[in-house]
Write a protein that holds these residues in place. Structure first.
Motif, PDB file in Angstrom:
ATOM      1  N   VAL A 264       0.858  -1.194   0.000  1.00 41.61           N
ATOM      2  CA  VAL A 264       0.000   0.000   0.000  1.00 41.61           C
ATOM      3  C   VAL A 264       0.886   1.234   0.000  1.00 41.61           C
ATOM      4  O   VAL A 264       1.902   1.268   0.704  1.00 41.61           O
ATOM      5  N   ASP A 265       0.527   2.223  -0.784  1.00 35.89           N
ATOM      6  CA  ASP A 265       1.217   3.519  -0.682  1.00 35.89           C
ATOM      7  C   ASP A 265       0.257   4.605  -1.145  1.00 35.89           C
ATOM      8  O   ASP A 265      -0.622   4.368  -1.968  1.00 35.89           O
ATOM      9  N   ILE A 266       0.485   5.808  -0.618  1.00 41.54           N
ATOM     10  CA  ILE A 266      -0.430   6.895  -0.918  1.00 41.54           C
ATOM     11  C   ILE A 266       0.019   7.700  -2.139  1.00 41.54           C
ATOM     12  O   ILE A 266      -0.760   8.453  -2.703  1.00 41.54           O
TER      13      ILE A 266
ATOM     14  N   HIS B 205       2.916   8.128  -8.029  1.00 40.97           N
ATOM     15  CA  HIS B 205       4.134   7.985  -8.841  1.00 40.97           C
ATOM     16  C   HIS B 205       5.121   7.036  -8.178  1.00 40.97           C
ATOM     17  O   HIS B 205       5.826   6.285  -8.832  1.00 40.97           O
ATOM     18  N   ARG B 206       5.133   7.039  -6.836  1.00 42.02           N
ATOM     19  CA  ARG B 206       6.053   6.125  -6.143  1.00 42.02           C
ATOM     20  C   ARG B 206       5.558   4.679  -6.258  1.00 42.02           C
ATOM     21  O   ARG B 206       6.346   3.752  -6.399  1.00 42.02           O
ATOM     22  N   LEU B 207       4.251   4.520  -6.208  1.00 49.25           N
ATOM     23  CA  LEU B 207       3.691   3.175  -6.332  1.00 49.25           C
ATOM     24  C   LEU B 207       3.926   2.626  -7.750  1.00 49.25           C
ATOM     25  O   LEU B 207       4.128   1.426  -7.939  1.00 49.25           O
TER      26      LEU B 207
ATOM     27  N   ALA C 134      -3.569   3.757  -1.739  1.00 50.64           N
ATOM     28  CA  ALA C 134      -4.493   3.963  -0.619  1.00 50.64           C
ATOM     29  C   ALA C 134      -3.778   4.637   0.541  1.00 50.64           C
ATOM     30  O   ALA C 134      -2.548   4.670   0.594  1.00 50.64           O
ATOM     31  N   ASP C 135      -4.577   5.141   1.451  1.00 51.90           N
ATOM     32  CA  ASP C 135      -4.024   5.745   2.656  1.00 51.90           C
ATOM     33  C   ASP C 135      -3.798   4.639   3.694  1.00 51.90           C
ATOM     34  O   ASP C 135      -4.746   3.962   4.111  1.00 51.90           O
ATOM     35  N   GLY C 136      -2.557   4.468   4.092  1.00 43.12           N
ATOM     36  CA  GLY C 136      -2.226   3.401   5.044  1.00 43.12           C
ATOM     37  C   GLY C 136      -2.830   3.613   6.420  1.00 43.12           C
ATOM     38  O   GLY C 136      -2.888   2.681   7.221  1.00 43.12           O
ATOM     39  N   THR C 137      -3.304   4.814   6.708  1.00 43.73           N
ATOM     40  CA  THR C 137      -3.889   5.044   8.032  1.00 43.73           C
ATOM     41  C   THR C 137      -5.327   4.526   8.098  1.00 43.73           C
ATOM     42  O   THR C 137      -5.881   4.369   9.180  1.00 43.73           O
TER      43      THR C 137
ATOM     44  N   VAL D  57       5.515  -1.647   8.764  1.00 40.27           N
ATOM     45  CA  VAL D  57       5.168  -0.219   8.706  1.00 40.27           C
ATOM     46  C   VAL D  57       6.493   0.540   8.617  1.00 40.27           C
ATOM     47  O   VAL D  57       7.091   0.909   9.616  1.00 40.27           O
ATOM     48  N   ASP D  58       6.958   0.687   7.394  1.00 38.58           N
ATOM     49  CA  ASP D  58       8.212   1.416   7.157  1.00 38.58           C
ATOM     50  C   ASP D  58       7.794   2.869   6.914  1.00 38.58           C
ATOM     51  O   ASP D  58       7.728   3.342   5.787  1.00 38.58           O
ATOM     52  N   ALA D  59       7.513   3.547   8.000  1.00 35.82           N
ATOM     53  CA  ALA D  59       6.711   4.771   7.930  1.00 35.82           C
ATOM     54  C   ALA D  59       7.404   5.938   7.230  1.00 35.82           C
ATOM     55  O   ALA D  59       8.630   6.070   7.256  1.00 35.82           O
TER      56      ALA D  59
HETATM   57  C1  LIG Z   1      10.153   5.459   3.887  1.00 39.34           C
HETATM   58  S1  LIG Z   1       9.173   5.409   2.462  1.00 39.34           S
HETATM   59  C2  LIG Z   1       8.920   3.687   2.283  1.00 39.34           C
HETATM   60  C3  LIG Z   1      10.074   2.974   1.626  1.00 39.34           C
HETATM   61  C4  LIG Z   1       9.728   1.566   1.221  1.00 39.34           C
HETATM   62  N1  LIG Z   1       9.249   0.783   2.336  1.00 39.34           N
HETATM   63  C5  LIG Z   1      10.874   0.858   0.566  1.00 39.34           C
HETATM   64  O1  LIG Z   1      11.498  -0.002   1.187  1.00 39.34           O
HETATM   65  O2  LIG Z   1      11.171   1.148  -0.589  1.00 39.34           O
HETATM   66  C6  LIG Z   1       7.642   5.949   3.041  1.00 39.34           C
HETATM   67  C7  LIG Z   1       6.501   5.821   2.055  1.00 39.34           C
HETATM   68  O3  LIG Z   1       5.300   6.123   2.758  1.00 39.34           O
HETATM   69  C8  LIG Z   1       4.387   6.662   1.836  1.00 39.34           C
HETATM   70  N2  LIG Z   1       3.299   7.311   2.593  1.00 39.34           N
HETATM   71  C9  LIG Z   1       3.240   8.532   3.153  1.00 39.34           C
HETATM   72  N3  LIG Z   1       2.062   8.725   3.767  1.00 39.34           N
HETATM   73  C10 LIG Z   1       1.353   7.583   3.603  1.00 39.34           C
HETATM   74  C11 LIG Z   1       0.052   7.159   3.993  1.00 39.34           C
HETATM   75  N4  LIG Z   1      -0.764   7.938   4.699  1.00 39.34           N
HETATM   76  N5  LIG Z   1      -0.344   5.940   3.607  1.00 39.34           N
HETATM   77  C12 LIG Z   1       0.446   5.122   2.884  1.00 39.34           C
HETATM   78  N6  LIG Z   1       1.683   5.478   2.485  1.00 39.34           N
HETATM   79  C13 LIG Z   1       2.130   6.682   2.846  1.00 39.34           C
HETATM   80  C14 LIG Z   1       5.231   7.575   0.988  1.00 39.34           C
HETATM   81  O4  LIG Z   1       4.607   7.838  -0.248  1.00 39.34           O
HETATM   82  C15 LIG Z   1       6.526   6.765   0.874  1.00 39.34           C
HETATM   83  O5  LIG Z   1       6.525   6.045  -0.327  1.00 39.34           O
END
Ligand SMILES: C[S@@+](CC[C@H](N)C(=O)[O-])C[C@H]1O[C@@H](n2cnc3c(N)ncnc32)[C@H](O)[C@@H]1O
Length: 504
Positions: free
Chosen positions: A199-201, A204-206, A227-230, A371-373
């Motif tokens: 899941v990622d918000i 472009h990163r997803l 999606a929003d992870g929260t 949760v790699d926040a």
């Molecule tokens: C530290 S990076 C994660 C790196 C990833 N785990 C990896 O190993 O490549 C944090 C990610 O959290 C995402 N993010 C920020 N807020 C978020 C939310 N509310 N829900 C889901 N993802 C979120 C960001 O877009 C970012 O891609």
């Protein structure tokens, strides 16, 4: 020791190692003392293997270190000061090795890959499956990289995934997945069983994450949601009885929750009702094999299904007085592999698994959650040094605007709480950030533990062999360039227990 962080009060009494990068930096003022304290052989071996290395280059690096080569911007220096982080930690980034992993099947090709990338490849003694190469080795131009045989991934990140102890057959959720380095490692560990949900918000990163899964051929058992992870609430699909368990309506389920549960099913009563032609919306989008290009007809069908699904969920929320406030945005299916269990399902059926009842997740949730926040990325040393070329303005704009810094810990707490909610009983969760700050690490975990009596910090078994410090809370870990020879990373492992643990 930093006074506001007061690591002392939390640190493991038996462990005399310093628990913050602040203290490490204070103890490692000179080049010699720094290299002496490295827990893995670094500079010497790497300089030998680095084709550009010679005595002069070691001397130059020494000089750089002493001069403090990285001019950090004011706002960032202020942030470091507020958080008692010694800026000298950023100088160490220049000599950090690069870490790589291989696709599991190609370990026997190492010598040919060494030729390809033009440098020695040595195993990281404390982390199976990880190797290190010279800091300046260019892997992006190599054939091995182009053909998806090697990944660049910091050893500290590898340690965070290792801490999850993923076993084949697990159902794993990665709640901040993009750009996907840890997700790929999890997919590798799963092999040909279990499931992986990312899941990622950030769209472009997803997209980068999806590309990575495809490049390394790891997408088969994986599904990605924008999606929003929260608030993300989908159960692992490979639990065939997930929905039927909901029929049992767990104890303590309120009347409004029961109504909500009834909305989880494809609601035959609603079929044909004016305005909400659920059935039509659902039927039109049976998920076929995922392809990057969609026809106009398919796009139209997806849009239509999303519309009806939104309406259906709105109807559910109207019935659910516990939902309150703003409704979470619907997750968007971003990618799914052929073995993800989604093929042949209706889009709405996939999204139907939404529920807000803890007991449902405790029974049918994920075995492992990462949760790699999202964080301020201050421990991502190599990344930060790149802003020297990209421009510090971009850095300040992206990571250090006041609004972002003030809300980040709350976001992290919400991500952690939701990740934990989706975890099944007895399952384990790893919380990590690449920030050095106390506020985004120990403090978030403390707030979380105070809110979750059935959560317990757990010792990471493999960490006994790892060159890292204990964090400011029992069993938490901190990686940093001085001791671990990696980027900065905080790692905490948490398990979901049936009842409140007696002692924490
Ligand atoms: C530290 S990076 C994660 C790196 C990833 N785990 C990896 O190993 O490549 C944090 C990610 O959290 C995402 N993010 C920020 N807020 C978020 C939310 N509310 N829900 C889901 N993802 C979120 C960001 O877009 C970012 O891609």
């Amino acid at each position: 020791m930093p006074s506001s962080c007061s690591f002392d009060q939390f640190s493991h009494p038996k462990d005399a190692r310093p628990s913050s990068v602040v203290e490490a930096a204070a103890n490692a003022r000179s080049w010699d003392s720094l290299t002496d304290r490295m827990a893995v052989p670094v500079m010497d071996e790497l300089e030998i293997s680095d084709p550009e290395a010679n005595d002069a280059s070691v001397g130059r690096k020494k000089e750089n270190w002493e001069k403090g080569a990285l001019p950090l911007p004011e706002a960032f220096l202020k942030f470091l000061k507020q958080n008692q982080i010694d800026p000298s930690v950023y100088k160490a980034a220049q000599s950090l090795p690069r870490y790589i992993r291989f696709k599991p099947s190609i370990n026997d090709e190492i010598s040919s890959i060494e030729k390809d990338i033009g440098t020695d490849i040595k195993p990281v003694s404390w982390l199976p499956g990880f190797f290190y190469i010279a800091p300046k080795a260019n892997i992006a131009g190599s054939e091995a990289y182009k053909h998806g045989k090697i990944y660049g991934m910091d050893a500290a990140s590898g340690a965070a995934v290792t801490a999850l102890e993923v076993s084949p057959g697990d159902h794993v959720l990665d709640i901040c997945a993009a750009p996907g380095a840890k997700l790929c490692m999890i997919a590798d560990l799963l092999g040909s069983t279990g499931s992986l949900t990312g899941v990622d918000i950030a769209q472009h990163r997803l997209a980068a994450c999806r590309t990575m899964l495809q490049k390394y051929g790891l997408g088969n058992r994986c599904r990605l949601f924008l999606a929003d992870g929260t608030t993300f609430s989908l159960l692992p699909l490979a639990k065939p009885n997930a929905i039927s368990h909901m029929d049992k309506q767990p104890e303590n389920t309120s009347y409004s929750q029961n109504l909500h549960l009834s909305c989880l099913h494809t609601n035959s009563e609603n079929e044909g009702k004016k305005g909400y032609d659920y059935h039509a919306g659902i039927r039109s989008t049976v998920l076929k094999e995922w392809v990057s290009r969609k026809t106009r007809k398919e796009k139209h069908a997806e849009k239509r299904a999303r519309f009806f699904e939104e309406k259906r969920q709105q109807a559910c929320h109207l019935l659910d007085d516990t939902a309150g406030g703003e409704q979470p945005k619907l997750p968007e299916i971003f990618f799914y592999g052929t073995e993800s269990g989604m093929l042949g399902m209706e889009q709405s059926e996939v999204l139907n698994h939404t529920a807000y009842i803890d007991a449902v997740y405790s029974q049918n949730g994920y075995d492992k959650v990462l949760v790699d926040a999202e964080c301020t990325h201050d421990g991502s040393l190599k990344h930060i040094s790149k802003f020297e070329q990209w421009g510090w303005d971009t850095f300040e704009h992206r990571f250090f605007n006041v609004e972002r810094i003030s809300s980040i810990a709350d976001l992290q707490l919400q991500l952690l709480l939701n990740g934990f909610r989706l975890l099944k009983l007895g399952g384990s969760l790893v919380y990590s950030t690449c920030s050095f700050t106390f506020q985004q690490n120990e403090s978030v975990v403390e707030r979380f533990l105070a809110a979750q009596p059935n959560a317990e910090l757990k010792q990471i078994e493999a960490s006994k062999e790892w060159p890292c410090r204990v964090g400011g809370l029992m069993h938490t870990l901190r990686f940093d360039p001085f001791v671990s020879n990696t980027n900065g990373l905080f790692v905490a492992k948490i398990i979901k227990t049936r009842s409140a643990p007696t002692k924490r």
